[in-house]
Design a protein around this motif. Sequence first.
Motif, PDB file in Angstrom:
ATOM      1  N   ASP A 279      -1.009   0.382  18.512  1.00 25.74           N
ATOM      2  CA  ASP A 279       0.403   1.230  18.338  1.00 25.74           C
ATOM      3  C   ASP A 279       1.024   1.172  19.560  1.00 25.74           C
ATOM      4  O   ASP A 279       2.130   0.984  19.665  1.00 25.74           O
ATOM      5  N   GLY A 285       4.176  -3.124  14.679  1.00 24.46           N
ATOM      6  CA  GLY A 285       3.109  -3.322  13.537  1.00 24.46           C
ATOM      7  C   GLY A 285       3.076  -4.876  13.382  1.00 24.46           C
ATOM      8  O   GLY A 285       3.002  -5.397  12.176  1.00 24.46           O
ATOM      9  N   PHE A 289      -3.896  -5.249  10.558  1.00 20.36           N
ATOM     10  CA  PHE A 289      -4.559  -4.293  10.361  1.00 20.36           C
ATOM     11  C   PHE A 289      -6.140  -4.514  10.715  1.00 20.36           C
ATOM     12  O   PHE A 289      -6.477  -5.301   9.908  1.00 20.36           O
TER      13      PHE A 289
ATOM     14  N   ALA B 121       2.557   7.940   2.561  1.00 20.78           N
ATOM     15  CA  ALA B 121       4.081   7.372   3.013  1.00 20.78           C
ATOM     16  C   ALA B 121       5.259   8.343   2.983  1.00 20.78           C
ATOM     17  O   ALA B 121       6.384   7.925   3.247  1.00 20.78           O
ATOM     18  N   ARG B 219      -4.768   2.615   3.335  1.00 16.64           N
ATOM     19  CA  ARG B 219      -4.052   2.239   4.505  1.00 16.64           C
ATOM     20  C   ARG B 219      -2.815   1.393   4.132  1.00 16.64           C
ATOM     21  O   ARG B 219      -1.779   1.088   4.382  1.00 16.64           O
ATOM     22  N   ARG B 222      -0.258   2.517   2.143  1.00 16.88           N
ATOM     23  CA  ARG B 222       0.579   3.442   3.084  1.00 16.88           C
ATOM     24  C   ARG B 222       1.597   2.548   3.562  1.00 16.88           C
ATOM     25  O   ARG B 222       2.921   2.846   3.552  1.00 16.88           O
ATOM     26  N   ARG B 223       1.045   1.407   4.239  1.00 12.35           N
ATOM     27  CA  ARG B 223       2.447   0.439   4.673  1.00 12.35           C
ATOM     28  C   ARG B 223       3.074  -0.239   3.932  1.00 12.35           C
ATOM     29  O   ARG B 223       4.297  -0.244   4.139  1.00 12.35           O
ATOM     30  N   SER B 224       2.627  -0.561   2.756  1.00 14.59           N
ATOM     31  CA  SER B 224       3.139  -1.308   1.774  1.00 14.59           C
ATOM     32  C   SER B 224       4.456  -0.663   1.315  1.00 14.59           C
ATOM     33  O   SER B 224       5.638  -0.923   1.094  1.00 14.59           O
ATOM     34  N   ASP B 227       7.034   0.260   3.438  1.00 18.06           N
ATOM     35  CA  ASP B 227       8.207  -1.153   3.639  1.00 18.06           C
ATOM     36  C   ASP B 227       9.100  -1.035   2.211  1.00 18.06           C
ATOM     37  O   ASP B 227      10.056  -1.185   2.594  1.00 18.06           O
TER      38      ASP B 227
END
Lengths: 289, 337
Positions: A279, A285, A289, B121, B219, B222-224, B227
Amino acid sequence: MTDHRERSRWNPKEMWRAIDRAGMKGVTIAIIIFIAVAFLGPLVWTDSPTQVNLEDAVKAPSLAHPFGTDEYGRDVLARFLGGAKLSLIVGVCSVLAAALIGMVIGSIIGLVGGFTDGVIGRMLDGILAFPALIMGMALALAIGPGALAAGLAVAITGIPWYARVVRSEVLSLREREFIDAERALGASRRHIIIRHLIPAVTGGVAVQASLGVAYAVLAIAALGFIGLGVQPPTPEWGAMITEGRTYLTSGQWWMSIIPGFGILALVTISILFGEALRDHLDPHGKLHF
Amino acid sequence: MASFIFKRVLATVAVLFFASVIAFLLLRISPGDPARQVLGPQASAQAVEKLRDQMGVNDPLPKQYVDYMGDILQGDLGISWRTRIPVKDELTTRIPATLELGLYAIALSIILAIPLGVLAAGSRRWIDRSSRVFAVVGLGTPPFWLGLVLILVFFTWLAIAPPPFGRLSEGYLPPPHVTGLYTVDALLAGQINTFFNALAHLALPAITLGLPLAAYLSRIMRRSTADVFRLDFIRTARAKGASERRVMFRHAMPNAMLPVLTLSALYFGELLAGSLLVEAVFGWPGVGGYVSESVLAQDYAPVQGAILLGALTYCLLNLGADLLYGVVDPRIRTSKS
């Protein structure tokens, strides 16, 4: 970035401030505590991790033995501390080896390209098809079970990850104009590698490596658990979990449950460190991951 | 498109070739003498030597490899020297057990991860925080240890789980074989009791195997979702007055699910390795248990068979995902790397 780091290298106060700014204070403290426990712990808690004392076998946690004793009457706390040191050393060393070899291979195939890249790339993919556990089992058979086989397995299965990071960085650097300019000015390959490639890949490799330590600790414990890792009587968390397993269904839980918390702690710290580093280095990002 | 498929298939074959060489070599350079293992310590040197010739262990390595690959391509994975049962037969009977466990673990992890990722999210910080704690702890927990903790709590202390051994309790017969998945077969045969018993035996191992995956997928989800939240159609939905919950679960979630579903398919290979440990903890009669027993007995053929099976699964899933992405996204099939 590089200058900043060089300036702060020998100044602990400045370093600590930089860590704080990066939002990594908590995880750095956790790492320091863990290392202190692993290396200073055995000096404070001086019970032997291997001393058999059958009269004291399978005793529940008490003041004399805060984590209880195992089936041979050995002090579980002393073995826990020994396991901490072992996991830390084997985990970190195998990841360092993997990162180093992976970086060398990655830069070679990135620079040479063509057929070599194709063949070695497929070989690396072939290694990726092996989970560390399977590789460790095979290596344990080949060279005998122990810390060496476990560490080697983790190192070998880790190499492709670092090679990939470095290879793609080399490929993208090759396309950059300032590298062309450097080359036109007569810069040697060595100069470009030291001044541009290494600084460019350090961040990605460091993130990968600290997540790699998490993976390594889990794999080493898993090998210990199936009896192919570090051999008794050396204290190792995975093996301790196996040794205490038979007592679990009768309610004597401390022998196999306590070492698991050690694994959990070390792995969690490594993941948190890797994520915090990622981070910090790359707030948007881009790194995987 | 045809050349893209050709290249990907060729690369997959190359990877499989290297995987087979590694599998072959690793076990051949090990010091144990397989003939001695079969005959035992009392056998004469001549007998051992004769068996070594029969097994082909005395041939040069390249010849052994060619023989070995020839057999494999004909579907012959060799015979276990320990049990004298062909590896292929043993794998065929054990694959359904591992598959059933793996499918339940994946289903469980998706059911957990998708809502968790969507909620994380969302706008509430404490939900995001706790889902992150769940993710990190889930990834950091050694699966075999988690299994033991679950056994301690649900079997030893609370006594609500069945004993951690096998797929069915004593007194239950496996349902008539259709798919090999006991829960499915039991339902097909209408044996409700057997179904629930099989389910009870699946519960703890599936949780053990699925939880780390759930942590990882939550995780990704969450990121997806984050977005997707930035896209225009979400703003439109909000502008039309849809409630935040409706935006989250009706609009964002279905669109954000795709990467999670792909990744969970790719993760199946990793689950095979994980099942090795979990099956050992729960006495589950699947491929994983077979491998660990064979490794400890230095039984080459089953280990090689299982390694190749794992590599094949991994490669095919990767290939499938690559081709699917190539179909969906033209940029991928034209890019050089």
